[in-house]
Motif scaffolding. Structure first.
Motif, mmCIF file in Angstrom:
data_model
loop_
_atom_site.group_PDB
_atom_site.id
_atom_site.type_symbol
_atom_site.label_atom_id
_atom_site.label_comp_id
_atom_site.label_asym_id
_atom_site.label_seq_id
_atom_site.Cartn_x
_atom_site.Cartn_y
_atom_site.Cartn_z
ATOM 1 N N VAL A 150 10.431 -23.465 31.640
ATOM 2 C CA VAL A 150 10.786 -23.109 30.258
ATOM 3 C C VAL A 150 12.234 -23.494 29.969
ATOM 4 C CG1 VAL A 150 11.182 -21.169 28.687
ATOM 5 C CG2 VAL A 150 9.084 -21.259 30.054
ATOM 6 N N ALA A 151 13.120 -23.215 30.928
ATOM 7 C CA ALA A 151 14.537 -23.537 30.737
ATOM 8 C C ALA A 151 14.744 -25.042 30.592
ATOM 9 C CB ALA A 151 15.353 -23.016 31.923
ATOM 10 N N TYR A 152 14.092 -25.832 31.425
ATOM 11 C CA TYR A 152 14.231 -27.289 31.350
ATOM 12 C C TYR A 152 13.742 -27.816 30.009
ATOM 13 C CZ TYR A 152 14.749 -26.905 36.444
ATOM 14 O OH TYR A 152 15.155 -26.566 37.706
ATOM 15 N N ARG A 153 12.606 -27.303 29.556
ATOM 16 C CA ARG A 153 12.054 -27.765 28.274
ATOM 17 C C ARG A 153 12.961 -27.373 27.107
ATOM 18 N NH1 ARG A 153 6.511 -29.157 28.159
ATOM 19 N NH2 ARG A 153 6.249 -28.307 26.058
ATOM 20 N N TRP A 154 13.480 -26.134 27.139
ATOM 21 C CA TRP A 154 14.352 -25.696 26.046
ATOM 22 C C TRP A 154 15.665 -26.475 26.033
ATOM 23 C CZ3 TRP A 154 14.898 -23.862 21.490
ATOM 24 C CH2 TRP A 154 16.142 -23.418 21.049
ATOM 25 N N ASN A 155 16.233 -26.722 27.200
ATOM 26 C CA ASN A 155 17.522 -27.405 27.271
ATOM 27 C C ASN A 155 17.461 -28.820 26.704
ATOM 28 O OD1 ASN A 155 18.627 -25.156 28.462
ATOM 29 N ND2 ASN A 155 18.539 -25.946 30.552
ATOM 30 N N GLY A 159 11.343 -26.041 18.525
ATOM 31 C CA GLY A 159 11.832 -26.189 19.891
ATOM 32 C C GLY A 159 11.530 -24.961 20.731
ATOM 33 N N PHE A 160 11.655 -23.782 20.134
ATOM 34 C CA PHE A 160 11.360 -22.535 20.834
ATOM 35 C C PHE A 160 9.885 -22.496 21.237
ATOM 36 C CE2 PHE A 160 10.955 -18.085 21.695
ATOM 37 C CZ PHE A 160 12.236 -17.611 21.970
ATOM 38 N N ALA A 161 9.009 -22.868 20.294
ATOM 39 C CA ALA A 161 7.571 -22.872 20.583
ATOM 40 C C ALA A 161 7.225 -23.916 21.640
ATOM 41 C CB ALA A 161 6.788 -23.138 19.294
ATOM 42 N N TRP A 162 7.849 -25.082 21.547
ATOM 43 C CA TRP A 162 7.567 -26.157 22.510
ATOM 44 C C TRP A 162 7.990 -25.759 23.914
ATOM 45 C CZ3 TRP A 162 10.147 -29.570 25.798
ATOM 46 C CH2 TRP A 162 9.421 -30.706 26.205
ATOM 47 N N ALA A 163 9.107 -25.061 24.030
ATOM 48 C CA ALA A 163 9.585 -24.638 25.338
ATOM 49 C C ALA A 163 8.615 -23.653 25.993
ATOM 50 C CB ALA A 163 10.968 -24.003 25.206
ATOM 51 N N ASN A 207 16.644 -31.760 19.226
ATOM 52 C CA ASN A 207 15.641 -32.812 19.047
ATOM 53 C C ASN A 207 14.514 -32.417 18.103
ATOM 54 O OD1 ASN A 207 17.079 -34.389 20.812
ATOM 55 N ND2 ASN A 207 15.819 -33.938 22.591
ATOM 56 N N LEU A 208 14.159 -31.143 18.065
ATOM 57 C CA LEU A 208 13.095 -30.677 17.172
ATOM 58 C C LEU A 208 13.638 -29.853 16.009
ATOM 59 C CD1 LEU A 208 10.281 -29.671 19.721
ATOM 60 C CD2 LEU A 208 10.452 -31.739 18.334
ATOM 61 N N PHE A 209 14.937 -29.934 15.789
ATOM 62 C CA PHE A 209 15.569 -29.156 14.721
ATOM 63 C C PHE A 209 15.102 -29.652 13.356
ATOM 64 C CE2 PHE A 209 18.856 -28.119 11.686
ATOM 65 C CZ PHE A 209 19.238 -26.838 12.031
ATOM 66 N N ASN A 210 14.814 -28.714 12.461
ATOM 67 C CA ASN A 210 14.464 -29.075 11.080
ATOM 68 C C ASN A 210 15.054 -28.024 10.152
ATOM 69 O OD1 ASN A 210 12.187 -27.005 10.236
ATOM 70 N ND2 ASN A 210 11.708 -27.653 12.332
ATOM 71 N N TYR A 211 15.093 -28.333 8.860
ATOM 72 C CA TYR A 211 15.782 -27.451 7.918
ATOM 73 C C TYR A 211 14.884 -26.364 7.333
ATOM 74 C CZ TYR A 211 19.825 -30.449 8.200
ATOM 75 O OH TYR A 211 20.912 -31.138 8.674
ATOM 76 N N GLU A 212 13.654 -26.281 7.822
ATOM 77 C CA GLU A 212 12.773 -25.196 7.386
ATOM 78 C C GLU A 212 12.761 -24.062 8.410
ATOM 79 O OE1 GLU A 212 8.100 -24.344 6.140
ATOM 80 O OE2 GLU A 212 8.774 -26.363 6.653
ATOM 81 N N THR A 213 12.447 -24.389 9.654
ATOM 82 C CA THR A 213 12.404 -23.363 10.703
ATOM 83 C C THR A 213 13.534 -23.546 11.714
ATOM 84 O OG1 THR A 213 10.909 -24.689 12.081
ATOM 85 C CG2 THR A 213 9.907 -23.178 10.489
ATOM 86 N N GLN A 214 14.347 -24.565 11.538
ATOM 87 C CA GLN A 214 15.484 -24.891 12.395
ATOM 88 C C GLN A 214 15.051 -25.024 13.858
ATOM 89 O OE1 GLN A 214 19.253 -23.139 11.447
ATOM 90 N NE2 GLN A 214 18.948 -23.433 9.281
ATOM 91 N N GLN A 215 15.321 -24.083 14.729
ATOM 92 C CA GLN A 215 14.980 -24.233 16.144
ATOM 93 C C GLN A 215 13.597 -23.664 16.491
ATOM 94 O OE1 GLN A 215 18.182 -22.213 18.123
ATOM 95 N NE2 GLN A 215 19.649 -23.864 17.795
ATOM 96 N N GLY A 216 12.846 -23.270 15.487
ATOM 97 C CA GLY A 216 11.545 -22.653 15.731
ATOM 98 C C GLY A 216 10.602 -23.554 16.511
#
Length: 271
Positions: free
Chosen positions: A18-23, A39-43, A28-37
């Motif tokens: 999980v740490a490797y995926r989040w780091n 990336g959090f789900a992908w991790a 890279n998956l940042f957007n202006y609607e959910t921002q880091q959401g």
């Protein structure tokens, strides 16, 4: 019924994954609607699949993490660990509690994380490394590289710390992190103060002559008031000017170059 009774036990390998995926993903998956959401789900996605073998529960848990989230990436590792502990313990019933926890904690954790990871350590280590580089010492670049490695390993450890302590770690940090932040701030200011006097070089060789008496403006006036007075004054002026939104760092560099050239040409500054 059996699938509900058999809960998946999260391993250290899962936490590191999980740490490797989040780091890799905060920006890279940042957007202006959910921002880091996203990336959090992908991790969490591979681990959530193990915790929720049921497709419907997995979909609900994953979708829950696509909601808005934004926090300092380094401190998010702690939040990830705490969330994993909640998901593992209570399953899909923790969905609302997980979302409430993330929403309530991302602000306070960012306040700490932004101070420590975006301001203090780049200022302190960057200043020291930059000064060593100016002196021709390659250890400056090596130190910067090594510190970044330590920060990366710390982020991996944060996920395990958040998981092992759950939400209790957040409460413990809340009591002690203020002391650490204040101490680090004092250290950072001390480093910057020392660098201003050693790195910023301004010398005015102007000499006033009154009959047989001569007075060097630099050694006879400024150095008598305070050694390094001119660098401090220049730094303070630039600091105040950069507080104006219309005055950028690029303009500041251009202004310094222009003043240096004109002052050196007319003998006001020493080349």
């Amino acid at each position: 019924m059996m699938s509900k009774l058999k809960k998946y036990k999260v391993t250290k390998k899962d936490l590191r994954h999980v740490a490797y995926r989040w780091n890799m993903m905060p920006a890279n998956l940042f957007n202006y609607e959910t921002q880091q959401g996203a990336g959090f789900a992908w991790a969490l996605a591979p681990l959530l699949r193990k915790i929720y073998p049921n497709d419907e529960e997995y979909e609900k848990a994953l979708k829950n993490h696509f909601n808005y989230f934004n926090a300092t990436p380094q401190m998010t590792n702690i939040i990830l660990g705490s969330v994993i502990a909640m998901e593992e313990k209570d399953g899909i019933e923790a969905k609302d509690a997980v979302q409430s926890f993330k929403t309530s904690i991302m602000g306070p954790m960012s306040g700490v994380g932004d101070t420590v990871f975006w301001v203090l350590w780049p200022t302190i280590i960057g200043s020291i490394s930059g000064y060593m580089a100016l002196q021709g010492n390659p250890a400056g670049a090596i130190a910067w590289f090594l510190v970044n490695i330590v920060i990366y390993l710390l982020k991996v450890w944060f996920v395990g710390a958040g998981y092992n302590s759950g939400t209790k770690l957040i409460d413990k940090l809340g009591d002690k992190i203020g002391i650490f932040t204040d101490a680090a701030s004092i250290m950072g200011l001390s480093v910057i103060g020392g660098l201003i006097a050693t790195v910023v070089k301004i010398s005015m060789p102007v000499v006033f002559t009154f009959g047989k008496v001569s007075l060097n403006l630099q050694t006879g006036v400024f150095d008598k008031i305070m050694p390094g007075l001119l660098p401090v004054v220049l730094t303070y002026i630039l600091y105040k000017m950069l507080g104006n939104k219309k005055f950028t760092s690029t303009k500041a560099i251009g202004l310094i170059i222009m003043i240096s050239l004109i002052g050196t040409f007319f003998g006001v500054f020493k080349a």
